[in-house]
Design an enzyme around this catalytic site. Structure first.
Site, mmCIF file in Angstrom:
data_model
loop_
_atom_site.group_PDB
_atom_site.id
_atom_site.type_symbol
_atom_site.label_atom_id
_atom_site.label_comp_id
_atom_site.label_asym_id
_atom_site.label_seq_id
_atom_site.Cartn_x
_atom_site.Cartn_y
_atom_site.Cartn_z
ATOM 1 N N ASP A 141 2.453 4.808 -3.096
ATOM 2 C CA ASP A 141 3.395 4.336 -2.088
ATOM 3 C C ASP A 141 2.707 4.204 -0.735
ATOM 4 O OD1 ASP A 141 3.113 7.109 -2.199
ATOM 5 O OD2 ASP A 141 4.964 7.447 -1.093
ATOM 6 N N GLU A 142 3.213 3.278 0.041
ATOM 7 C CA GLU A 142 2.884 3.136 1.445
ATOM 8 C C GLU A 142 1.382 3.106 1.733
ATOM 9 O OE1 GLU A 142 6.871 4.934 3.444
ATOM 10 O OE2 GLU A 142 5.335 6.418 3.026
ATOM 11 N N VAL A 143 0.639 2.346 0.931
ATOM 12 C CA VAL A 143 -0.780 2.152 1.254
ATOM 13 C C VAL A 143 -0.846 1.282 2.511
ATOM 14 C CG1 VAL A 143 -2.959 1.143 0.505
ATOM 15 C CG2 VAL A 143 -1.504 2.367 -1.140
#
Lengths: 674, 572
Positions: free
Chosen positions: B319-321
């Site tokens: 998530d949320e790279v």
């Protein structure tokens, strides 16, 4: 839209705060205030850079004839200091001990704290406006004049002094309650050295002059929506004392339950009160066939003639409490009041009426109206169950008198809360006994007419309160919504504003003392969704107040200095619809701590002098970044005292001050200083 | 059709029938439970430490608690007096088809209960037919009453979804092992079966690694706030005994600042400011996908994890790279921007994986040209997927991997949807199965205000009360084929403002509402929405049961409403 506005304006204010702070105090990112994160922040403090060790033989020196409340308090604080292994996760405290100094002169020892109370024997009764100030010095003898007056020169001087003999601790207060606050501050100053467990005070010499901004600093708990055990209430008092709160507003009876166990009243028992208490003539009128007795009071200062009948008051709890275990006995209440007063906390009871009174109906159906309004309860009350006291029935007043006769003496405070919120005229308008009486008296069935009925009720209720020696507090509606004559005639009635902060101004301008704490900032129950059972999109009627939002509220906003004097203080209010023993602590703490600091020393610093003066807070800037580290530490301090305060941030943020700011402030204080 | 008020079973069984009269059975004082492998076979002797023996012992303990206490809110339903002729139940027979069934996704959890259908004088024999061991823990639960009203009872039950989970985040704030154990106990009461352990994140690395102890020594908040291998084993065992899978999340390559405390060269943009540019929340820090040492560490850790956590699935995060973070490194921005240099960079890390992940069926999530950023991400993903798949683990990733990046994902990958409910269909359109956790419904942390300092703003997402949670219709608007791709869901307890002090009251009883959605569906078998009044009555009873167990489940409403739920409805 409103939220966006708040965040932008607050952020702008904070940016300027950061710049000002950094200009003044760089490069130290944590300059102002006492090193151990005292919460609430003291009014004035200055300190040096040395660490003193608290001797294991340390004791509080009290006068021979000190009041037992102070003697016990001192013993309690000594236990707390020496039993605690609390080490703050916030990297602010005692770790800056200068090793070279230690090796050269050894550790300075603090052997005692002399506690000097002007009102030594504790004659001053705990009550509104009692002097709660204290002065605390841990300093060299020669620096201290008799009053150890604080000035910038002395502050500068003690900051530079080398180690040496003659170090001592003195706590001065006018009253034992001020002394108890001083002991709380002292206990917070003492930290555990994480390496060897010794007790230390960092940043000495230090001088603290402290006093509250407001005399009424309260927490409201509601024990009618859901039951709270005595243990929960005692724990709340402990936590309140740690936050220098001084009023426990006990919203003890409301519609859902009547949890006070009373004794049955035998005929004639209450005559002595009845004689002067009611002050109203009762006019008995034939009923409508239900054999009801209608009473309406028109003239004042005449005697209530009827003798008090037998009243099975024990049935109020027997039938109106949730269970026979979910009740408070008189003994439990008086013990609790003593416990609170021992900690400088007044307990003010509220038996809410004439609205919010379904719970009375189980024992006395005849004195209540519009019960069980489902499915249309919302016509009759703000939330289920609906039910109001019947204002035209003489027995209503007999029961109230009976309840007051037993309840009010349990509470030693000079104030009692009369309730009077959310009275619903649809309810009375749907009650035949009320409307028939109004017709007989040619009182119109409109708002003015019902205001008149409510005025009659309130006048009579307040006479009973005053007869018992209590000054009434009421919610804002009797003044702002109903404009009741009896409120207009009695300017000493205290008005508690709750619907919106804007109503503070309206109320003080009419000359009333005000208690603040409105739903837009200080309702701790808001934001957890509608609790009614068939509404999947339901929001709370009021938004959640984060600690930052609660902290941003200034009770004196927009008031001139004369008006400001009418603000007695405020309360953090935790209504009980979704709160019981399971989540009380985490809903209340540490957000109520934010309220505590606003009420004790305000929410802003005077960045021009370095000394902080809460009275000038309108000119100053919100000190939320500085407050964050202290409230984070205070949260863990409360947790160490078994109060399950909730976390405000990831622990990483707690341990890395300045790194978890809102993006617009997303710069470290130390970077700003460059 | 709703359950009788005096049998508030939660979650509601798939199908049931019961007597309509006042007939009931009381439990005999010497009531006991025995196990058979079929209706005609003799009782099985259970090893005392077997899962079944322990489940039976727990059930007997709970009966004892019930004998000694009453739940004060119990609805006052008139019941017949107990007389001399009231039949007693002396014995419960569990018939278990398969005592060796594996605890895993897709396991059979169905059971059937029959009570009071076979007369034998004044004594009934209860027959429970459960097909697999995992169902048994559940089968014991509805029958904990000391008297069983409305007999005879006949229940057939099986879950709507196989993956029914709670995510607990132990990185933002530490959650103590006893708190996790208590959470598992509560999960078992409402038939949740996946403990998604979000154990690592930006802020801390509390899971002790034998190979890299410094990860925890330097990445945990304090030396005490850690999970030792013994703690992990105890948690897994405690879950397994209750039919609960412990599913750890190896959150990477974003959310990895905590790795950098011990090994700064594993990460890029560590503590970069302003944090909002480089990460969703402070502190910033992501794994460096071009650093060979990253893969040395990963390879060892994945093997260590796979040995530690027996589940056949593993959550790989994703998530949320944040590409700004990666671009802040010269080497990484070079790789992203300059095609000519890529081969050289790749060569440096080639030894770690030179094949595609699981199979030749791995497919890109989008058509068209792949950006340099996604090439870099894919480089990392190929390797981490291959490592887990080599250990026999089926990977789960957050939705960004499927919906926001054009990268190659293994065909076996399961996608966890969190941003909103409608994204489920978008993922399924790629032919990938989903686990649903829309933050619009199932984020337990929402609504507690902004925790970054300097804002009075509300949270980014809204508080969901139990009714909102209960209304999350996971498969609404899906074809039958699409519905098959929904493996289940998880309710998520992110930890920014939650630790041991408020875990219970944030999680319960709201998670029980999700449990019923996952076990029973939001609609009854005839396709009608379940009435909220019935749900509210039963859920408040579950809440009291949890409190009695020592779980600090929050009150749903004033206690008055627990006794008068019909009066606490909103008018519409």
């Amino acid at each position: 839209m409103i939220h966006a506005f708040y965040s932008i304006s607050a952020a702008v204010a904070l940016v300027s705060n950061v710049f000002l702070l950094s200009l003044l105090i760089s490069p130290d990112p944590h300059p102002a205030g006492v090193q151990a994160a005292i919460w609430p922040k003291p009014a004035y403090a200055c300190q040096g850079h040395r660490t003193v060790q608290v001797s294991s033989k340390f004791n509080f020196e009290l006068a021979q004839d000190a009041h037992p409340r102070l003697v016990e308090g001192a013993a309690r604080f000594r236990n707390r200091i020496f039993n605690s292994d609390f080490v703050s996760p916030v990297p602010l405290g005692a770790e800056d001990i200068e090793a070279e100094d230690r090796s050269q002169v050894g550790m300075l020892m603090l052997e005692s704290l002399a506690v000097d109370v002007e009102d030594r024997t504790g004659n001053a009764a705990l009550g509104l406006g009692i002097d709660e100030s204290y002065r605390l010095a841990i300093a060299y003898d020669e620096d201290l004049n008799t009053e150890f007056e604080l000035d910038a020169k002395l502050c500068k001087q003690i900051a530079k002094e080398p180690f040496g003999p003659g170090f001592k601790g003195i706590l001065k207060a006018k009253t034992i309650y001020g002394a108890l606050h001083g002991l709380e501050t002292f206990a917070q100053l003492v930290t555990n050295n994480p390496h060897d467990g010794t007790k230390e005070i960092a940043q000495t010499p230090l001088l603290i002059h402290d006093r509250p901004l407001f005399p009424h600093r309260g927490v409201l708990l509601d024990t009618s929506r859901n039951f709270l055990s005595m243990m929960s209430l005692y724990r709340t008092i402990d936590a309140m004392a740690m936050n220098k709160f001084n009023v426990f507003h006990w919203h003890i009876v409301d519609s859902p339950s009547f949890p006070i166990v009373l004794d049955d009243q035998l005929a004639g028992e209450a005559d002595e009160h009845a004689g002067d208490a009611s002050g109203g003539e009762t006019e008995n009128v034939e009923g409508t066939g239900d054999n009801e007795e209608y009473v309406y009071k028109e003239r004042k200062h005449t005697k209530l003639s009827a003798a008090q009948p037998n009243l099975p008051l024990s049935q109020l709890a027997a039938k109106g409490a949730f269970s026979d275990k979910m009740v408070y006995t008189k003994k439990e209440i008086t013990d609790f009041v003593d416990y609170a007063m021992d900690r400088g906390i007044r307990v003010i009871p509220e038996v809410d009426m004439p609205g919010h009174a379904w719970s009375w109906s189980q024992a006395f159906p005849e004195i209540t109206t519009c019960l069980d309004g489902f499915p249309s309860y919302s016509r009759f009350s703000a939330e289920p169950p609906s039910g109001q006291l019947n204002p035209v029935h003489s027995k209503t007043y007999q029961v109230i008198q009976g309840v007051y006769d037993q309840v009010l003496p349990l509470f030693k405070d000079k104030f009692a809360h009369g309730g009077a919120d959310e009275v619903n005229f649809n309810c009375w308008n749907a009650t035949a006994s009320v409307t028939k009486m109004m017709e007989r008296k040619h009182i119109p069935r409109n708002k003015e007419g019902f205001d008149k009925i409510l005025n009659g009720f309130t006048e009579r209720q307040h006479e009973m309160l005053r007869q018992a020696g209590k000054r009434p507090i009421v919610w804002e509606e009797p003044l702002l919504a109903h404009n009741l004559a009896t409120i207009k005639e009695n300017k000493d009635i205290v008005i508690q504003v709750w619907t919106s902060a804007e109503n503070i101004k309206k109320t003080v301008r009419q000359g009333y003392d005000v208690i603040t704490g409105s739903a837009d900032y200080w309702y701790m129950d808001c934001g957890f969704g509608d609790w009614l059972g068939n509404w999947t999109m339901g929001k709370s009627w009021c938004g959640y107040s984060s600690w930052q939002k609660a902290y941003s509220f200034n009770p004196l906003q927009g008031l001139n200095s004369k008006e400001s004097k009418k603000v007695l203080g405020g309360e953090a209010l935790l209504w009980g619809e979704q709160v019981d023993n399971t989540n009380l602590d985490s809903k209340l703490w540490p957000r109520a701590s934010a309220v505590a600091e606003v009420l004790w020393s305000g929410n802003s610093d005077d960045s021009s002098t370095g000394l902080w003066d809460g009275r000038k807070q309108n000119k100053n800037t919100l000190r939320i970044i500085e407050a964050l580290d202290r409230i984070n530490e205070h949260r863990f301090r409360m947790e160490a005292e078994n109060i399950l305060a909730e976390p405000l941030q990831p622990l990483w943020c707690v341990k890395n001050p300045g790194h978890c700011n809102w993006p617009i402030l997303d710069t470290r204080p130390e970077d700003l200083a460059k | 059709k709703v359950l009788p008020e005096n049998q508030p079973i939660w979650p509601v069984p798939r199908s049931f029938s019961h007597g309509e009269g006042t007939e009931k059975i009381i439990l005999a004082p010497n009531f006991q439970i025995k196990v058979q492998s079929s209706a005609s076979s003799p009782p099985v002797a259970l090893a005392p430490d077997s899962i079944l023996a322990k489940a039976i012992a727990r059930c007997m303990d709970r009966l004892q608690v019930k004998r000694n206490t009453t739940i004060w809110t119990a609805t006052d339903v008139p019941v017949a007096d107990i007389t001399e002729t009231t039949p007693t139940l002396a014995e419960l027979t569990l018939i278990v088809d398969d005592t060796q069934a594996k605890l895993e996704y897709g396991m059979v959890e169905s059971y059937a209960v029959n009570i009071g259908n076979q007369h034998a004088g004044n004594t009934f024999t209860q027959i429970v037919v459960a097909t697999k061991a995992a169902g048994l823990t559940n089968a014991a639960q509805p029958n904990n009453q000391l008297e069983i009203p409305n007999t005879p009872w006949s229940i057939y039950d099986e879950p709507r979804f196989s993956h029914r989970g709670i995510l607990v985040d132990t990185s933002r704030n530490y959650i103590g092992v006893p708190d996790i154990i208590r959470t598992l106990d509560a999960m078992a009461v409402v038939k949740l079966n996946v403990f998604h352990w979000h154990v690592l994140d930006q802020q801390t690395y509390p899971l002790v690694s034998k190979a890299f102890p410094d990860l925890t020594a330097k990445g945990a908040q304090t030396p005490e706030k850690i999970y030792t291998p013994q703690d992990v084993a105890a948690i897994i065992q405690h879950g397994a005994e209750r039919g609960i899978r412990v599913l750890p999340e190896f959150d990477s390559p974003g959310h990895a600042a905590s790795w950098g405390r011990a090994y700064p060269n594993l990460t890029v943009c560590l503590d970069a400011l302003p944090h909002s540019t480089y990460a969703a929340e402070p502190p910033a820090g992501q794994l460096d996908p071009l650093e060979p040492f990253t893969y040395t560490v990963l390879d060892t850790l994945v093997k260590e994890w796979s040995g530690q956590f027996p589940d056949s699935q593993a959550h790989v995060g994703g998530d949320e790279v944040n590409m700004n973070c990666w671009k802040s490194s010269k080497r990484l921005s070079d790789y992203i921007a300059n095609e000519n240099h890529r081969a050289a960079y790749e060569k440096a890390i080639m030894p770690f994986v030179d094949t595609q992940p699981d199979d030749t069926k791995a497919t890109r999530t989008m058509k068209g040209r792949q950006s340099g950023e996604d090439k870099l991400l894919e480089l990392y993903l190929d390797r981490i997927f291959a490592m887990f798949i080599a250990q026999g683990k089926r990977p789960i990733v957050w939705e960004e991997m499927a919906l926001e990046h054009n990268v190659r994902l293994p065909s076996s990958a399961i996608i966890q949807v969190w941003k909103n409910a409608i994204n489920a269909k978008k993922v399924i359109a790629q032919g990938r199965p989903v686990i649903l956790s829309s933050s619009e419904f199932w984020y337990l942390d929402c609504g507690a205000g902004q925790w970054l300092i300097g804002s009075q703003a509300p949270s980014w997402c809204k508080h969901a009360n139990w009714q909102r949670i209960y209304s999350y219709a996971l498969t609404d608007g899906m074809t039958e084929e699409e519905q098959k791709m929904v493996y289940g869901g998880e309710i998520c307890m992110w930890g920014e403002q939650t630790d041991s002090s408020n875990l219970d009251s944030n999680v319960w009883p709201r998670s029980a509402a999700a449990a019923e959605v996952l076990w029973s569906g939001t609609k009854d078998p005839k396709g009608h929405a379940r009435p909220l009044l019935d749900a509210s009555r039963r859920l408040s009873s579950v809440r009291e049961r949890l409190v009695q167990m020592g779980v600090k489940a929050a009150p749903m409403f004033p206690s008055w409403c627990a006794k008068h739920p019909e009066a606490c409805l909103t008018e519409e």
